[in-house]
Enzyme design. Structure first.
Site, PDB file in Angstrom:
ATOM      1  N   SER A  12      29.333  23.777   6.202  1.00 44.16           N
ATOM      2  CA  SER A  12      28.009  23.100   5.975  1.00 44.16           C
ATOM      3  C   SER A  12      28.493  21.480   5.632  1.00 44.16           C
ATOM      4  O   SER A  12      29.309  21.310   4.984  1.00 44.16           O
ATOM      5  CB  SER A  12      27.532  23.757   4.517  1.00 44.16           C
ATOM      6  N   ILE A  13      27.713  21.050   6.043  1.00 42.06           N
ATOM      7  CA  ILE A  13      27.581  19.584   5.446  1.00 42.06           C
ATOM      8  C   ILE A  13      27.643  19.463   3.854  1.00 42.06           C
ATOM      9  O   ILE A  13      28.652  18.441   3.499  1.00 42.06           O
ATOM     10  CB  ILE A  13      26.603  18.408   6.274  1.00 42.06           C
TER      11      ILE A  13
ATOM     12  N   ALA B 188      13.141  24.736  10.317  1.00 42.60           N
ATOM     13  CA  ALA B 188      12.246  25.130  10.991  1.00 42.60           C
ATOM     14  C   ALA B 188      12.453  26.444  11.516  1.00 42.60           C
ATOM     15  O   ALA B 188      13.428  26.944  11.912  1.00 42.60           O
ATOM     16  CB  ALA B 188      11.952  23.801  11.976  1.00 42.60           C
TER      17      ALA B 188
ATOM     18  N   LEU C  22      26.277  25.915  10.744  1.00 46.23           N
ATOM     19  CA  LEU C  22      25.600  27.051  10.744  1.00 46.23           C
ATOM     20  C   LEU C  22      24.272  26.854  11.757  1.00 46.23           C
ATOM     21  O   LEU C  22      23.615  27.515  12.429  1.00 46.23           O
ATOM     22  CB  LEU C  22      25.483  27.800   9.777  1.00 46.23           C
TER      23      LEU C  22
ATOM     24  N   ARG D 183      28.592  20.557  14.269  1.00 48.44           N
ATOM     25  CA  ARG D 183      28.521  21.949  14.679  1.00 48.44           C
ATOM     26  C   ARG D 183      28.462  22.795  13.418  1.00 48.44           C
ATOM     27  O   ARG D 183      29.571  23.347  12.683  1.00 48.44           O
ATOM     28  CB  ARG D 183      29.898  22.614  15.506  1.00 48.44           C
TER      29      ARG D 183
ATOM     30  N   ASP E 179      15.186  28.880  -3.645  1.00 45.04           N
ATOM     31  CA  ASP E 179      14.717  28.728  -2.510  1.00 45.04           C
ATOM     32  C   ASP E 179      13.669  27.686  -2.618  1.00 45.04           C
ATOM     33  O   ASP E 179      12.615  27.582  -3.666  1.00 45.04           O
ATOM     34  CB  ASP E 179      13.593  30.043  -2.124  1.00 45.04           C
ATOM     35  N   VAL E 180      14.018  26.442  -2.230  1.00 47.15           N
ATOM     36  CA  VAL E 180      13.328  25.225  -2.476  1.00 47.15           C
ATOM     37  C   VAL E 180      11.699  25.174  -2.115  1.00 47.15           C
ATOM     38  O   VAL E 180      10.994  24.410  -2.580  1.00 47.15           O
ATOM     39  CB  VAL E 180      13.769  23.895  -1.748  1.00 47.15           C
TER      40      VAL E 180
ATOM     41  N   TYR F  52      13.832  18.889  19.400  1.00 51.35           N
ATOM     42  CA  TYR F  52      13.981  18.691  17.761  1.00 51.35           C
ATOM     43  C   TYR F  52      12.714  18.881  17.106  1.00 51.35           C
ATOM     44  O   TYR F  52      12.568  19.280  16.094  1.00 51.35           O
ATOM     45  CB  TYR F  52      14.572  17.507  17.581  1.00 51.35           C
TER      46      TYR F  52
ATOM     47  N   LYS G 137      11.796  15.328   9.265  1.00 48.00           N
ATOM     48  CA  LYS G 137      12.608  14.230   9.029  1.00 48.00           C
ATOM     49  C   LYS G 137      11.955  12.855   8.755  1.00 48.00           C
ATOM     50  O   LYS G 137      12.342  12.021   7.943  1.00 48.00           O
ATOM     51  CB  LYS G 137      13.641  13.971  10.092  1.00 48.00           C
TER      52      LYS G 137
HETATM   53  P1  NAD Z   1      23.391  24.450   7.260  1.00 49.84           P
HETATM   54  O1  NAD Z   1      23.182  25.450   7.899  1.00 49.84           O
HETATM   55  O2  NAD Z   1      25.163  24.745   6.676  1.00 49.84           O
HETATM   56  O3  NAD Z   1      22.823  23.857   5.979  1.00 49.84           O
HETATM   57  C1  NAD Z   1      21.157  24.064   6.053  1.00 49.84           C
HETATM   58  C2  NAD Z   1      21.217  24.580   4.444  1.00 49.84           C
HETATM   59  O4  NAD Z   1      19.449  24.624   4.285  1.00 49.84           O
HETATM   60  C3  NAD Z   1      21.582  26.185   4.214  1.00 49.84           C
HETATM   61  O5  NAD Z   1      22.231  26.034   3.273  1.00 49.84           O
HETATM   62  C4  NAD Z   1      20.257  27.001   4.226  1.00 49.84           C
HETATM   63  O6  NAD Z   1      20.483  27.844   3.134  1.00 49.84           O
HETATM   64  C5  NAD Z   1      19.492  25.696   3.420  1.00 49.84           C
HETATM   65  N1  NAD Z   1      18.080  26.072   3.502  1.00 49.84           N
HETATM   66  C6  NAD Z   1      17.212  26.436   4.476  1.00 49.84           C
HETATM   67  N2  NAD Z   1      16.061  26.822   4.029  1.00 49.84           N
HETATM   68  C7  NAD Z   1      15.928  26.735   2.650  1.00 49.84           C
HETATM   69  C8  NAD Z   1      15.379  27.126   1.550  1.00 49.84           C
HETATM   70  N3  NAD Z   1      13.893  27.423   2.032  1.00 49.84           N
HETATM   71  N4  NAD Z   1      15.611  26.834   0.225  1.00 49.84           N
HETATM   72  C9  NAD Z   1      16.831  26.468   0.074  1.00 49.84           C
HETATM   73  N5  NAD Z   1      17.648  26.193   0.981  1.00 49.84           N
HETATM   74  C10 NAD Z   1      17.328  26.347   2.272  1.00 49.84           C
HETATM   75  O7  NAD Z   1      23.493  23.169   8.418  1.00 49.84           O
HETATM   76  P2  NAD Z   1      23.820  21.665   7.982  1.00 49.84           P
HETATM   77  O8  NAD Z   1      24.057  21.107   9.493  1.00 49.84           O
HETATM   78  O9  NAD Z   1      24.982  21.570   6.971  1.00 49.84           O
HETATM   79  O10 NAD Z   1      22.577  20.984   7.495  1.00 49.84           O
HETATM   80  C11 NAD Z   1      22.349  20.410   6.317  1.00 49.84           C
HETATM   81  C12 NAD Z   1      21.613  19.106   6.459  1.00 49.84           C
HETATM   82  O11 NAD Z   1      22.054  18.584   7.387  1.00 49.84           O
HETATM   83  C13 NAD Z   1      20.013  19.581   7.144  1.00 49.84           C
HETATM   84  O12 NAD Z   1      19.247  18.715   6.410  1.00 49.84           O
HETATM   85  C14 NAD Z   1      20.158  19.040   8.485  1.00 49.84           C
HETATM   86  O13 NAD Z   1      18.670  18.908   8.916  1.00 49.84           O
HETATM   87  C15 NAD Z   1      21.099  17.759   8.316  1.00 49.84           C
HETATM   88  N6  NAD Z   1      21.679  17.358   9.485  1.00 49.84           N
HETATM   89  C16 NAD Z   1      22.382  18.047  10.083  1.00 49.84           C
HETATM   90  C17 NAD Z   1      23.015  17.596  11.553  1.00 49.84           C
HETATM   91  C18 NAD Z   1      23.895  18.620  12.380  1.00 49.84           C
HETATM   92  O14 NAD Z   1      24.049  18.266  13.405  1.00 49.84           O
HETATM   93  N7  NAD Z   1      24.524  19.595  11.666  1.00 49.84           N
HETATM   94  C19 NAD Z   1      22.821  16.405  11.869  1.00 49.84           C
HETATM   95  C20 NAD Z   1      21.840  15.718  11.077  1.00 49.84           C
HETATM   96  C21 NAD Z   1      21.347  15.932   9.922  1.00 49.84           C
HETATM   97  O1  0WE Z   2      18.469  19.356  11.496  1.00 50.50           O
HETATM   98  C1  0WE Z   2      19.115  19.704  12.432  1.00 50.50           C
HETATM   99  C2  0WE Z   2      18.955  21.477  12.514  1.00 50.50           C
HETATM  100  C3  0WE Z   2      18.003  21.760  11.387  1.00 50.50           C
HETATM  101  C4  0WE Z   2      17.741  23.373  11.720  1.00 50.50           C
HETATM  102  C5  0WE Z   2      18.398  24.295  12.464  1.00 50.50           C
HETATM  103  C6  0WE Z   2      17.965  25.554  12.537  1.00 50.50           C
HETATM  104  C7  0WE Z   2      18.602  26.590  13.318  1.00 50.50           C
HETATM  105  C8  0WE Z   2      18.126  27.934  12.842  1.00 50.50           C
HETATM  106  C9  0WE Z   2      16.313  23.749  11.265  1.00 50.50           C
HETATM  107  N1  0WE Z   2      15.987  24.975  11.469  1.00 50.50           N
HETATM  108  C10 0WE Z   2      16.557  25.745  12.071  1.00 50.50           C
HETATM  109  N2  0WE Z   2      16.201  26.992  12.029  1.00 50.50           N
HETATM  110  C11 0WE Z   2      16.709  28.266  12.597  1.00 50.50           C
HETATM  111  O2  0WE Z   2      16.043  29.135  12.665  1.00 50.50           O
HETATM  112  N3  0WE Z   2      20.038  19.114  13.155  1.00 50.50           N
HETATM  113  C12 0WE Z   2      19.862  17.576  13.001  1.00 50.50           C
HETATM  114  C13 0WE Z   2      20.748  19.747  14.114  1.00 50.50           C
HETATM  115  C14 0WE Z   2      20.011  19.734  15.432  1.00 50.50           C
HETATM  116  O3  0WE Z   2      19.037  20.731  15.670  1.00 50.50           O
HETATM  117  C15 0WE Z   2      18.446  20.487  16.781  1.00 50.50           C
HETATM  118  C16 0WE Z   2      19.101  19.257  17.283  1.00 50.50           C
HETATM  119  C17 0WE Z   2      20.092  18.700  16.444  1.00 50.50           C
HETATM  120  C18 0WE Z   2      21.111  17.577  16.538  1.00 50.50           C
HETATM  121  C19 0WE Z   2      17.394  21.050  17.642  1.00 50.50           C
HETATM  122  C20 0WE Z   2      17.130  20.431  18.743  1.00 50.50           C
HETATM  123  C21 0WE Z   2      17.740  19.472  19.267  1.00 50.50           C
HETATM  124  C22 0WE Z   2      18.537  18.702  18.565  1.00 50.50           C
END
Ligand code: NAD
Ligand code: 0WE
Length: 259
Positions: free
Chosen positions: A20-21, A97, A198, A196, A65-66, A159, A166
Site C-alpha cells: 500500500s502507498i 469504486a 492491491l 502496482r 469504514d470511512v 478510470y 478524484k
Molecule cells: P490499496 O488497496 O493498498 O489502498 C486502498 C485503501 O483504501 C485500502 O487500504 C482499503 O482498505 C481502503 N478503503 C477502501 N474502501 C474503504 C472504506 N470504505 N473505508 C476505509 N478504507 C477503505 O491501494 P493504493 O494504490 O495504495 O491506494 C491508495 C490511494 O492511492 C488511493 O486513493 C488511490 O486512488 C491512490 N492512487 C493509487 C495509484 C496506484 O496506481 N496504485 C496511483 C495514484 C493514486
Molecule cells: O485510484 C486508483 C485505483 C483505485 C481503485 C481500485 C479498485 C480495484 C478494486 C478503486 N476502486 C477499486 N475497486 C475494486 O474493486 N488508481 C489510480 C490505480 C488505477 O486504477 C485504474 C487506473 C489506475 C492508474 C483503473 C482504470 C484505469 C487506470
C-alpha cells in the site's frame, strides 16, 4: 532524514498490505521518528495491518469504514486519547469504486455506485479533516496529505467514475486548505503515476498502462510507492511549511506531456 518527525503524531488511513502507498508513507514518517496510529477496513486485513503497525511500535490500530460517520467519530476520539488530544499529521490514502465501474463505459455508471465512489474516495477526506481540526488546532497546526490521480483532470480510459471522485477530491483539497489554513493546517495532494498495489493489481490493462508511462513520460520509467513516501515526507514536513492547497506530481513527469 532521521529525526525530521521526532515528537510528531500522525494518523494513517488506507494501509491494506505492505504494498500500500499508505504503508510506504508510514515507513518514511516512522523512520523520521513519528508515532503513528492506523486504521484498517474490515476484518480481512486486520491482522496484516496490526503486524505492520507493530513493526513500527504503533500505539493504536483501529477499524474505520470511512462511509460511517460513527466510525470516523470513534477513530478520532481514540486518536485524541492516544496522543493527548493532539495530532500533527494525517495521511488519507483511501479510494473505492465498484470493480464493474472501472471497466466498460462511464456513461453506464448507476447513481448509487457514482455516489459510493465519491463517498469513499472524496467525502471521506472532508469528514476526516473536520474531525482532525480540533486535534491539530491544539497541536498548533498540522499537515494533511491525500492521494490523487491524473484521471481526475483528464479522461483516462476505464478510470471512469474514479476520475469524477478524484476531481471532487482535488477540489476538496483546495477548499479545505482555505478553511483550515487559518489554523495553520495545510492540505495537499500527491498525484501518483501507476503503482502496482492491491487496488491496482486487479485492474485489467494495468501492464499496458505501465508500458505507456515507460514510453511517454519524460523520465521513461515507473514510479514506486517509496517515491510517493518521499514526496509525502516533504509535504508533511517542516520544509513545506508554506505549501498548501496544491498537488505534487510523482509520475516521472507524465502529466506534463501532450502526446
Ligand atoms: P490499496 O488497496 O493498498 O489502498 C486502498 C485503501 O483504501 C485500502 O487500504 C482499503 O482498505 C481502503 N478503503 C477502501 N474502501 C474503504 C472504506 N470504505 N473505508 C476505509 N478504507 C477503505 O491501494 P493504493 O494504490 O495504495 O491506494 C491508495 C490511494 O492511492 C488511493 O486513493 C488511490 O486512488 C491512490 N492512487 C493509487 C495509484 C496506484 O496506481 N496504485 C496511483 C495514484 C493514486
Ligand atoms: O485510484 C486508483 C485505483 C483505485 C481503485 C481500485 C479498485 C480495484 C478494486 C478503486 N476502486 C477499486 N475497486 C475494486 O474493486 N488508481 C489510480 C490505480 C488505477 O486504477 C485504474 C487506473 C489506475 C492508474 C483503473 C482504470 C484505469 C487506470
Amino acid at each position: 532524514m532521521a529525526g525530521a518527525f521526532e515528537g510528531k503524531r500522525g494518523l494513517v488511513l488506507g494501509v491494506a498490505n505492505k504494498r500500500s502507498i499508505a504503508w510506504a508513507i508510514a515507513r518514511r514518517l516512522a523512520d523520521g521518528g513519528a508515532s503513528l496510529a492506523f486504521t484498517y477496513q474490515g476484518e480481512r486485513i486486520e491482522s496484516t495491518v496490526r503486524e505492520l503497525a507493530a513493526s513500527i511500535d504503533s500505539p493504536l490500530v483501529t477499524e474505520c469504514d470511512v462511509r460511517a460517520d460513527e466510525d470516523v467519530a470513534r477513530v478520532f476520539g481514540e486518536v485524541g486519547e492516544a496522543f493527548g488530544g493532539e495530532l500533527d499529521l494525517l495521511v488519507h490514502s483511501v479510494a473505492f469504486a465498484a470493480a464493474e465501474d472501472l471497466e466498460g463505459r462511464f456513461t453506464d455508471t448507476p447513481r448509487d455506485r457514482f455516489w459510493l465512489a465519491v463517498d469513499v474516495s472524496a467525502y471521506s477526506l472532508v469528514a476526516c479533516a473536520r474531525a482532525a481540526e480540533p486535534l491539530m488546532e491544539k497541536a498548533g497546526g498540522g499537515s494533511i496529505v491525500t492521494m490523487t490521480y491524473l484521471g481526475g483532470e483528464r479522461a483516462v480510459p476505464h478510470y471512469n467514475v474514479m476520475g469524477v471522485a478524484k476531481a471532487t477530491l482535488d477540489a476538496s483539497v483546495r477548499y479545505l486548505a482555505w478553511d483550515l489554513g487559518a489554523k495553520n493546517i495545510r492540505v495537499n495532494a500527491i498525484s501518483a503515476g501507476p503503482v502496482r498495489t492491491l487496488a491496482a493489481r486487479s485492474i485489467a490493462g494495468f501492464t499496458t498502462m505501465e508500458d505507456i508511462v515507460e514510453e511517454r513520460s519524460p523520465l521513461r520509467r515507473h514510479i514506486t510507492a517509496d517515491d510517493v513516501g518521499s514526496a509525502a515526507a516533504y509535504l508533511l514536513g517542516e520544509g513545506a511549511g508554506n505549501v498548501t492547497g496544491t498537488t505534487l506530481y510523482v509520475d516521472s513527469g507524465y502529466h506534463a506531456m501532450g502526446m
